[in-house]
Design a protein around this motif. Structure first.
Motif, PDB file in Angstrom:
ATOM      1  N   LEU A 355     -58.006 -14.806  -1.458  1.00  0.00           N
ATOM      2  CA  LEU A 355     -59.246 -14.929  -0.699  1.00  0.00           C
ATOM      3  C   LEU A 355     -59.849 -16.314  -0.873  1.00  0.00           C
ATOM      4  O   LEU A 355     -60.495 -16.838   0.041  1.00  0.00           O
ATOM      5  CB  LEU A 355     -60.248 -13.855  -1.129  1.00  0.00           C
ATOM      6  CG  LEU A 355     -59.870 -12.390  -0.873  1.00  0.00           C
ATOM      7  CD1 LEU A 355     -61.098 -11.494  -1.044  1.00  0.00           C
ATOM      8  CD2 LEU A 355     -59.272 -12.175   0.497  1.00  0.00           C
ATOM      9  N   ASP A 356     -59.632 -16.922  -2.043  1.00  0.00           N
ATOM     10  CA  ASP A 356     -60.127 -18.281  -2.274  1.00  0.00           C
ATOM     11  C   ASP A 356     -59.519 -19.274  -1.284  1.00  0.00           C
ATOM     12  O   ASP A 356     -60.183 -20.216  -0.839  1.00  0.00           O
ATOM     13  CB  ASP A 356     -59.798 -18.737  -3.699  1.00  0.00           C
ATOM     14  CG  ASP A 356     -60.617 -17.991  -4.746  1.00  0.00           C
ATOM     15  OD1 ASP A 356     -61.462 -17.168  -4.349  1.00  0.00           O
ATOM     16  OD2 ASP A 356     -60.417 -18.239  -5.940  1.00  0.00           O
ATOM     17  N   PHE A 359     -61.138 -18.289   2.423  1.00  0.00           N
ATOM     18  CA  PHE A 359     -62.575 -18.482   2.625  1.00  0.00           C
ATOM     19  C   PHE A 359     -63.105 -19.514   1.631  1.00  0.00           C
ATOM     20  O   PHE A 359     -63.250 -19.224   0.440  1.00  0.00           O
ATOM     21  CB  PHE A 359     -63.327 -17.160   2.453  1.00  0.00           C
ATOM     22  CG  PHE A 359     -62.811 -16.060   3.345  1.00  0.00           C
ATOM     23  CD1 PHE A 359     -63.113 -16.049   4.694  1.00  0.00           C
ATOM     24  CD2 PHE A 359     -62.011 -15.041   2.828  1.00  0.00           C
ATOM     25  CE1 PHE A 359     -62.641 -15.043   5.522  1.00  0.00           C
ATOM     26  CE2 PHE A 359     -61.540 -14.031   3.643  1.00  0.00           C
ATOM     27  CZ  PHE A 359     -61.848 -14.044   4.998  1.00  0.00           C
ATOM     28  N   GLU A 360     -63.400 -20.690   2.113  1.00  0.00           N
ATOM     29  CA  GLU A 360     -63.890 -21.761   1.240  1.00  0.00           C
ATOM     30  C   GLU A 360     -65.323 -21.507   0.790  1.00  0.00           C
ATOM     31  O   GLU A 360     -65.705 -21.866  -0.317  1.00  0.00           O
ATOM     32  CB  GLU A 360     -63.797 -23.105   1.972  1.00  0.00           C
ATOM     33  CG  GLU A 360     -62.365 -23.540   2.270  1.00  0.00           C
ATOM     34  CD  GLU A 360     -62.320 -24.896   2.955  1.00  0.00           C
ATOM     35  OE1 GLU A 360     -63.398 -25.499   3.152  1.00  0.00           O
ATOM     36  OE2 GLU A 360     -61.208 -25.344   3.294  1.00  0.00           O
ATOM     37  N   GLU A 364     -69.464 -16.300   1.773  1.00  0.00           N
ATOM     38  CA  GLU A 364     -68.675 -15.565   2.752  1.00  0.00           C
ATOM     39  C   GLU A 364     -67.543 -14.805   2.063  1.00  0.00           C
ATOM     40  O   GLU A 364     -67.266 -13.647   2.401  1.00  0.00           O
ATOM     41  CB  GLU A 364     -68.093 -16.528   3.788  1.00  0.00           C
ATOM     42  CG  GLU A 364     -67.253 -15.828   4.849  1.00  0.00           C
ATOM     43  CD  GLU A 364     -66.548 -16.787   5.791  1.00  0.00           C
ATOM     44  OE1 GLU A 364     -66.129 -16.343   6.876  1.00  0.00           O
ATOM     45  OE2 GLU A 364     -66.403 -17.977   5.442  1.00  0.00           O
ATOM     46  N   ARG A 365     -66.900 -15.439   1.087  1.00  0.00           N
ATOM     47  CA  ARG A 365     -65.783 -14.817   0.379  1.00  0.00           C
ATOM     48  C   ARG A 365     -66.232 -13.550  -0.346  1.00  0.00           C
ATOM     49  O   ARG A 365     -65.569 -12.517  -0.280  1.00  0.00           O
ATOM     50  CB  ARG A 365     -65.188 -15.824  -0.612  1.00  0.00           C
ATOM     51  CG  ARG A 365     -63.967 -15.308  -1.348  1.00  0.00           C
ATOM     52  CD  ARG A 365     -63.263 -16.444  -2.055  1.00  0.00           C
ATOM     53  NE  ARG A 365     -64.051 -17.091  -3.080  1.00  0.00           N
ATOM     54  CZ  ARG A 365     -64.410 -18.370  -3.068  1.00  0.00           C
ATOM     55  NH1 ARG A 365     -64.063 -19.150  -2.070  1.00  0.00           N
ATOM     56  NH2 ARG A 365     -65.123 -18.892  -4.061  1.00  0.00           N
ATOM     57  N   GLU A 366     -67.376 -13.622  -1.012  1.00  0.00           N
ATOM     58  CA  GLU A 366     -67.882 -12.447  -1.733  1.00  0.00           C
ATOM     59  C   GLU A 366     -68.259 -11.334  -0.766  1.00  0.00           C
ATOM     60  O   GLU A 366     -67.998 -10.141  -1.039  1.00  0.00           O
ATOM     61  CB  GLU A 366     -69.096 -12.838  -2.577  1.00  0.00           C
ATOM     62  CG  GLU A 366     -69.624 -11.693  -3.423  1.00  0.00           C
ATOM     63  CD  GLU A 366     -70.779 -12.099  -4.320  1.00  0.00           C
ATOM     64  OE1 GLU A 366     -71.266 -11.245  -5.066  1.00  0.00           O
ATOM     65  OE2 GLU A 366     -71.197 -13.280  -4.259  1.00  0.00           O
TER      66      GLU A 366
END
Length: 456
Positions: A355-356, A359-360, A364-366
């Motif tokens: 996911l890293d 999504f930078e 948004e990633r969380e």
């Protein structure tokens, strides 16, 4: 009581079990249990501060206890001390080669058995031909420090189903083994059965809080049904009801601008992704699906997924039940489709990414991770509550559309492990293997205290 102890064997005494001093012997203990063997024994306190449990050699022999150098759980219930759990991993495809007793899958099983030290369980692999019904024992395959070793043990406390495919699962002898060990010996058997896509969908569709994740899905009935879904969604997927690894999946697209139908699929013989154009749906179906049994296919709504560099992304999540019987998310990774591929599977040119990497933005990633984890836990509970048998691990293929909505695509009762080839997923590889055995601890306790809950 549920604790772990090293188990020692002594030749100095007969008929005795020595317990560490902090285990209160005010609770009467008269029997020793290992797997499905229970014998009479005398219980005494250790003569020193030794924190191991010591069993006399004659008792160890009577219960077929193999000497292992790692801690095991003990359970005290109904005047009986149980050592274990002894976990039988049931599969097929055995060979005559000592170094590779389960063929190409030997390394997979060796990795699974190697987590036993951290779990506090004693797992072994067996098949139908390893069972001696007369003696109630199994010639189990153990993976020890010096490699594979065959050891005779009693029937286990629990059985973890790892049959490799639907063909082996349908064989009469495999069904008879499962039926007999469950019904005659009341041994909990977990993760039985490969999922059928349409069956899963029908069951989940009845669960109100789950239906929001489900794309419209229906068994193939007619070309007009496909036309109707194309008119609603622009593109659809045709999938085998019992498929796996992305095999046999076709994407059909209707382009209004040129009134043409396109089919994207993986040509297995050529080993390449293909996109073909047709002037009519009937022409497409007759050319692409010639000789295929369409009654074994499902039609599913197409979703406009998030993309990375114009390639669609979906997500694989693993959920496992832990040693307390609770569902937890054990792994999450993104799968990016290969160029021109209908699926994100690695064999079709897809890649695994964390996911890293996708999504930078950490916020948004969380947010994405929380959405996926919430959905997978809800889906796990819904599947468990609406399926027969003891479901303990599931691999989910989920998608997120361009508006941020989560969609459920597939659930796999015996999920593949391709996501664990990614360097960042190594620790989750270990965790999923560990919990797939740790669930046996919960089942062993339940079988002692509340067997009616397992054999309903």
């Amino acid at each position: 009581m549920n604790q772990t102890f090293m188990i020692d064997i002594t030749s100095d005494y007969k008929g005795c079990v020595f317990l560490p001093n902090h285990i209160n012997l005010n609770t009467a203990l008269y029997k020793l249990n290992f797997g499905t063997v229970t014998i009479d024994a005398k219980f005494k306190q250790q003569p020193s501060s030794k924190q191991a449990i010591t069993i006399s050699e004659d008792l160890a022999k009577d219960i077929f206890f193999p000497y292992v150098k790692h801690p095991l759980h003990i359970f005290i219930h109904d005047e009986t001390l149980t050592i274990g759990p002894l976990v039988g991993i049931f599969t097929s495809g055995f060979t005559s080669f000592p170094m590779r007793p389960i063929g190409d899958r030997s390394i997979i099983f060796s990795k699974l058995l190697s987590v036993s030290t951290s779990v506090g369980a004693l797992p072994f692999v067996f098949g139908e031909k390893h069972i001696n019904w007369d003696s109630g024992t199994i010639q189990g395959l153990f993976y020890l420090q010096n490699g594979w070793k065959t050891i005779e043990v009693p029937f286990p406390n629990v059985i973890y189903d790892r049959l490799p495919n639907r063909k082996s699962e349908r064989q009469k002898q495999q069904k008879e083994v499962k039926s007999r060990l469950e019904q005659e010996y009341l041994i909990p058997w977990y993760n039985p059965g490969f999922f059928n896509k349409m069956d899963i969908y029908d069951r989940l569709f009845q669960v109100e809080e789950i239906s929001e994740y489900l794309p419209e899905t229906q068994p193939f009935s007619s070309y007009s049904a496909i036309e109707n879904m194309l008119a609603k969604y622009g593109h659809i997927y045709i999938k085998p009801m019992n498929g796996s690894l992305g095999l046999g999946i076709h994407q059909i697209i209707y382009n209004r601008e040129d009134s043409a139908y396109y089919c994207r699929y993986r040509d297995l013989k050529a080993g390449m992704n293909k996109l073909k154009k047709f002037s009519s749906l009937e022409g497409l179906m007759k050319h692409i699906f010639a000789g295929k049994n369409l009654e074994r296919m499902i039609i599913q709504q197409g979703i406009y997924l998030l993309k990375k560099e114009k390639c669609s992304i979906d997500f694989r999540l693993h959920t496992n039940k832990d040693s307390t019987g609770q569902w937890i998310v054990t792994a999450c990774a993104a799968k990016v489709a290969g160029n021109g591929s209908v699926t994100t599977h690695v064999k079709s040119g897809g890649t695994i990414q964390s996911l890293d990497e996708i999504f930078e933005d950490p916020i948004e990633r969380e947010e994405i991770a929380n959405k996926l984890q919430t959905a997978s836990l809800k889906l796990s509970e819904a599947i468990e509550n609406n399926m027969e048998g003891l479901v303990a691990e599931i691999g989910f293929d989920l998608g997120i559309d361009q508006s941020g909505k989560v969609w459920f695509f597939e659930a796999n009762s015996k999920p593949g492990r391709s996501i664990f080839t990614h360097p960042s997923m190594k620790k989750f590889d270990f965790l999923t293997r560990k919990l797939s055995l740790a669930y046996s601890i919960y089942l062993t306790e339940q079988a002692m205290k509340s067997p009616e809950a397992l054999f309903r």
